[in-house]
Each structure stands twice: as structure tokens, then as C-alpha cells.
Design a protein around this motif. Structure first.
Motif, PDB file in Angstrom:
ATOM      1  N   ASN A 190     -30.275 -68.394   0.805  1.00 36.38           N
ATOM      2  CA  ASN A 190     -29.948 -67.081   1.371  1.00 36.38           C
ATOM      3  C   ASN A 190     -31.054 -66.588   2.301  1.00 36.38           C
ATOM      4  OD1 ASN A 190     -27.488 -66.968   0.023  1.00 36.38           O
ATOM      5  ND2 ASN A 190     -28.390 -65.970  -1.781  1.00 36.38           N
ATOM      6  N   ALA A 191     -32.302 -66.798   1.871  1.00 35.49           N
ATOM      7  CA  ALA A 191     -33.429 -66.367   2.709  1.00 35.49           C
ATOM      8  C   ALA A 191     -33.456 -67.141   4.022  1.00 35.49           C
ATOM      9  CB  ALA A 191     -34.734 -66.531   1.954  1.00 35.49           C
ATOM     10  N   GLU A 192     -33.193 -68.481   3.922  1.00 35.39           N
ATOM     11  CA  GLU A 192     -33.173 -69.271   5.147  1.00 35.39           C
ATOM     12  C   GLU A 192     -32.045 -68.826   6.076  1.00 35.39           C
ATOM     13  OE1 GLU A 192     -32.900 -73.245   3.846  1.00 35.39           O
ATOM     14  OE2 GLU A 192     -35.052 -73.454   3.344  1.00 35.39           O
ATOM     15  N   GLU A 193     -30.871 -68.522   5.488  1.00 35.90           N
ATOM     16  CA  GLU A 193     -29.741 -68.052   6.308  1.00 35.90           C
ATOM     17  C   GLU A 193     -30.053 -66.719   6.972  1.00 35.90           C
ATOM     18  OE1 GLU A 193     -24.941 -67.198   5.819  1.00 35.90           O
ATOM     19  OE2 GLU A 193     -26.150 -67.794   4.095  1.00 35.90           O
ATOM     20  N   CYS A 248     -33.002 -65.585   7.616  1.00 31.63           N
ATOM     21  CA  CYS A 248     -34.038 -65.844   8.633  1.00 31.63           C
ATOM     22  C   CYS A 248     -33.413 -66.385   9.915  1.00 31.63           C
ATOM     23  CB  CYS A 248     -35.064 -66.818   8.056  1.00 31.63           C
ATOM     24  SG  CYS A 248     -36.420 -67.211   9.216  1.00 31.63           S
ATOM     25  N   PHE A 249     -32.429 -67.301   9.753  1.00 35.11           N
ATOM     26  CA  PHE A 249     -31.748 -67.852  10.939  1.00 35.11           C
ATOM     27  C   PHE A 249     -30.996 -66.756  11.697  1.00 35.11           C
ATOM     28  CE2 PHE A 249     -27.941 -69.810  12.806  1.00 35.11           C
ATOM     29  CZ  PHE A 249     -28.543 -70.698  13.671  1.00 35.11           C
ATOM     30  N   LYS A 250     -30.306 -65.889  10.926  1.00 40.24           N
ATOM     31  CA  LYS A 250     -29.600 -64.782  11.575  1.00 40.24           C
ATOM     32  C   LYS A 250     -30.571 -63.856  12.307  1.00 40.24           C
ATOM     33  CE  LYS A 250     -25.653 -64.589   8.426  1.00 40.24           C
ATOM     34  NZ  LYS A 250     -24.896 -63.760   7.449  1.00 40.24           N
ATOM     35  N   ALA A 251     -31.712 -63.593  11.658  1.00 38.42           N
ATOM     36  CA  ALA A 251     -32.702 -62.717  12.301  1.00 38.42           C
ATOM     37  C   ALA A 251     -33.249 -63.347  13.576  1.00 38.42           C
ATOM     38  CB  ALA A 251     -33.838 -62.419  11.319  1.00 38.42           C
ATOM     39  N   GLU A 252     -33.474 -64.681  13.523  1.00 34.30           N
ATOM     40  CA  GLU A 252     -33.957 -65.367  14.718  1.00 34.30           C
ATOM     41  C   GLU A 252     -32.916 -65.292  15.846  1.00 34.30           C
ATOM     42  OE1 GLU A 252     -34.904 -69.287  13.518  1.00 34.30           O
ATOM     43  OE2 GLU A 252     -36.842 -68.760  12.593  1.00 34.30           O
ATOM     44  N   GLN A 253     -31.612 -65.472  15.470  1.00 31.52           N
ATOM     45  CA  GLN A 253     -30.552 -65.383  16.473  1.00 31.52           C
ATOM     46  C   GLN A 253     -30.474 -63.968  17.070  1.00 31.52           C
ATOM     47  OE1 GLN A 253     -28.683 -67.887  17.661  1.00 31.52           O
ATOM     48  NE2 GLN A 253     -29.920 -69.272  16.382  1.00 31.52           N
ATOM     49  N   GLU A 254     -30.579 -62.944  16.215  1.00 27.59           N
ATOM     50  CA  GLU A 254     -30.578 -61.569  16.711  1.00 27.59           C
ATOM     51  C   GLU A 254     -31.776 -61.307  17.614  1.00 27.59           C
ATOM     52  OE1 GLU A 254     -28.351 -59.225  16.439  1.00 27.59           O
ATOM     53  OE2 GLU A 254     -26.987 -60.472  15.233  1.00 27.59           O
ATOM     54  N   LEU A 255     -32.933 -61.860  17.212  1.00 22.23           N
ATOM     55  CA  LEU A 255     -34.131 -61.684  18.035  1.00 22.23           C
ATOM     56  C   LEU A 255     -33.972 -62.356  19.404  1.00 22.23           C
ATOM     57  CD1 LEU A 255     -37.035 -60.634  18.178  1.00 22.23           C
ATOM     58  CD2 LEU A 255     -37.791 -62.813  17.190  1.00 22.23           C
TER      59      LEU A 255
END
Length: 290
Positions: A60-63, A65-72
Motif C-alpha cells: 500500500n505504501a509503495e502504491e 508513493c507511486f501515485k504521489a510521484e505521478q501527481e508530482l
């Protein structure tokens, strides 16, 4: 605690476990061992559950983090695009402002040129654009003379004329207006009243009646004849500069007072209308043919 490593032995966990002899073990000892085994099974199950939960949390944390990176990344792309749009808009505004400044400067030059043309046209109209109307010869009545305002013997001539417009006479059907050179003839016909007129071998009875024209607008016409300025017309066209023609006119009218001229103050020459206005220093300069 590292859940990914293999489980430690009981000895490593602080327990000293000996293998009992199955033939010499009592029932109580077997029950105790079974209970101990069940406890360890429960601990292993709990450890497996904790391990599973931790793995799920990691996923869940990795997912996230990936979403946050995509938003960034999206936010960074949006900021870069917005910055590019701002730069393009600023460049467009600067170009439009430059065009507007050039158009404004051009309009100012046109306004200045139009002002100069207007001033030149006003000057020409003030000289040659006056309304000219021939007035029929008639008797004038002299009323009084203006007093002299300075020591010069010849000043401007001021005239005031009173004029009244007459309304036109409208004829009705079967009417005619006759005008005679001699007033007495008209008076005799009016006294006779009725007259018989032969029209195409037919006698027509007519009557003569006087009438009065209605008065129109009354106004005064003020005329000033300058004693210092003269208007010269039909100036010959010569292939010389305008300043040279102005000098020739000045020399032509610059004469001694006994000879019929005087010192010239100013010469206003208009080449297009072939006219000039000569202004003398002192009034009373006599005119002569040009």
C-alpha cells in the motif's frame, strides 16, 4: 524483527530443549510438551499474520508513493506548461503593445499633419474663402463719419449698410404680376380698377389691385476697407521660388510716399490662387497697376 528470515530455533530464543525419550516420558510430560507446541504454533501464526500485514502495508505504501510521484510529475508538467503559457502571453502582449505604440505614434504624426493642413486651409479661407456677392447699384444714404483714432490722415474706411430681405410674392390661379418702370403708369391702372384685355381674339375682364411685399429679415452689413492692406490678384505664374516672388512683390510696391507707395510691412503670397495681400507700415499707401 526481520520476518523475511527463517525462524530461529528454540535454543536461539532462550529455550534449552532436549529430545525426550519416548519410552521414558510420562503422560504429564507429553501433555506439557503438547501445550508448549500449541503455544508455539499460535505464536508462529501471529507472526505470519504480522508479516502478512506488514507486506500489505508495504505494498500500500509503495502504491501510494507511486501515485504521489505521478501527481508530482503531473503538477510539475502543469507548472512548466503554465510558465510557458505565461511567457508566450507576455511576448504576445509585448508585441501587441509595440504595434499599438507604433500605431499611436503614426496617429500622432497624422494628427499633427492634419492640424497643419487645417491651419493652412483656415489661413487660405480667411483670405480667399469669404463669400462674395455682387450687390446691385442703388442709392446710398450717408449718415455720419467716424472720428479719427490716431494722427494718420488716412485710416481704414468703415461702412455700415442696412439691408432687408423681401418675401417672394406668390401668385394664385388666374393671376399675373406686372412690373412697370414708371410708377405713375401702375398708379393710373390701379385707379381705373377694371380692364378688358384681348386674349386670342377673346375679351377677358380683369381687375387691377395693388399689393405689398412682406418684409423679411433685417440685418446690417459692416464693411471695413483697410488703409494699410491691398489685395493683388492675377499674379503671373513664374518658375521661381515662392520667396523670390514675395520679394519681387515687396520691391514692386516699395516706393516713396510721393510716388504712390510706401514701406511694406508684410507680403502674404498664395501661389495656388495667384493672389497676394500687401501690408504697408503706414496707412494711406496709393495703389498702382501691377
Amino acid at each position: 524483527m526481520d520476518l523475511t528470515s527463517p525462524p530461529l530455533s528454540l535454543k536461539d530464543n532462550g529455550f534449552d530443549m532436549t529430545t525426550p525419550d519416548p519410552f521414558g516420558t510420562s503422560e504429564e510430560e507429553m501433555e506439557r510438551l503438547n501445550e508448549e507446541l500449541e503455544k508455539w504454533k499460535e505464536r508462529v501464526e501471529k507472526a505470519e499474520k504480522v508479516k502478512t500485514n506488514l507486506l500489505l502495508c508495504k505494498l500500500n505504501a509503495e502504491e501510494e508513493c507511486f501515485k504521489a510521484e505521478q501527481e508530482l510529475i503531473k503538477l510539475r508538467d502543469f507548472q512548466e506548461k503554465q510558465h510557458e503559457d505565461i511567457i508566450m502571453s507576455r511576448n504576445t502582449d509585448e508585441r501587441e503593445l509595440d504595434v499599438l505604440n507604433k500605431e499611436n505614434a503614426e496617429l500622432k504624426r497624422e494628427i499633427e499633419k492634419l492640424k497643419e493642413d487645417l491651419a493652412e486651409c483656415s489661413s487660405v479661407l480667411s483670405q480667399s474663402g469669404q463669400i462674395k456677392k455682387k450687390v446691385a447699384e442703388m442709392k446710398m444714404k450717408f449718415t455720419h463719419m467716424e472720428e479719427m483714432k490716431d494722427d494718420y490722415s488716412d485710416m481704414n474706411t468703415h461702412c455700415v449698410f442696412g439691408a432687408t430681405t423681401r418675401m417672394p410674392f406668390r401668385l394664385n390661379q388666374n393671376q399675373a404680376l406686372l412690373t412697370f418702370e414708371d410708377e405713375e403708369v401702375a398708379q393710373r391702372l390701379i385707379k381705373m380698377g377694371k380692364h378688358a384685355v384681348n386674349l386670342d381674339n377673346k375679351i377677358a375682364d380683369t381687375s387691377v389691385k395693388p399689393f405689398t411685399l412682406e418684409m423679411g429679415i433685417k440685418f446690417e452689413l459692416h464693411v471695413t476697407i483697410s488703409g494699410k492692406k491691398i489685395n493683388v490678384s492675377e499674379v503671373p505664374e513664374l518658375s521661381i521660388p515662392k520667396d523670390w516672388m514675395r520679394d519681387k512683390l515687396e520691391l514692386n510696391f516699395y516706393k516713396s510716399e510721393q510716388g504712390g507707395g510706401g514701406e511694406v510691412e508684410n507680403v502674404n503670397y498664395d501661389k495656388q490662387s495667384r493672389t497676394a495681400v500687401i501690408t504697408f507700415v503706414r496707412p494711406g499707401a496709393l495703389l498702382r497697376d501691377f
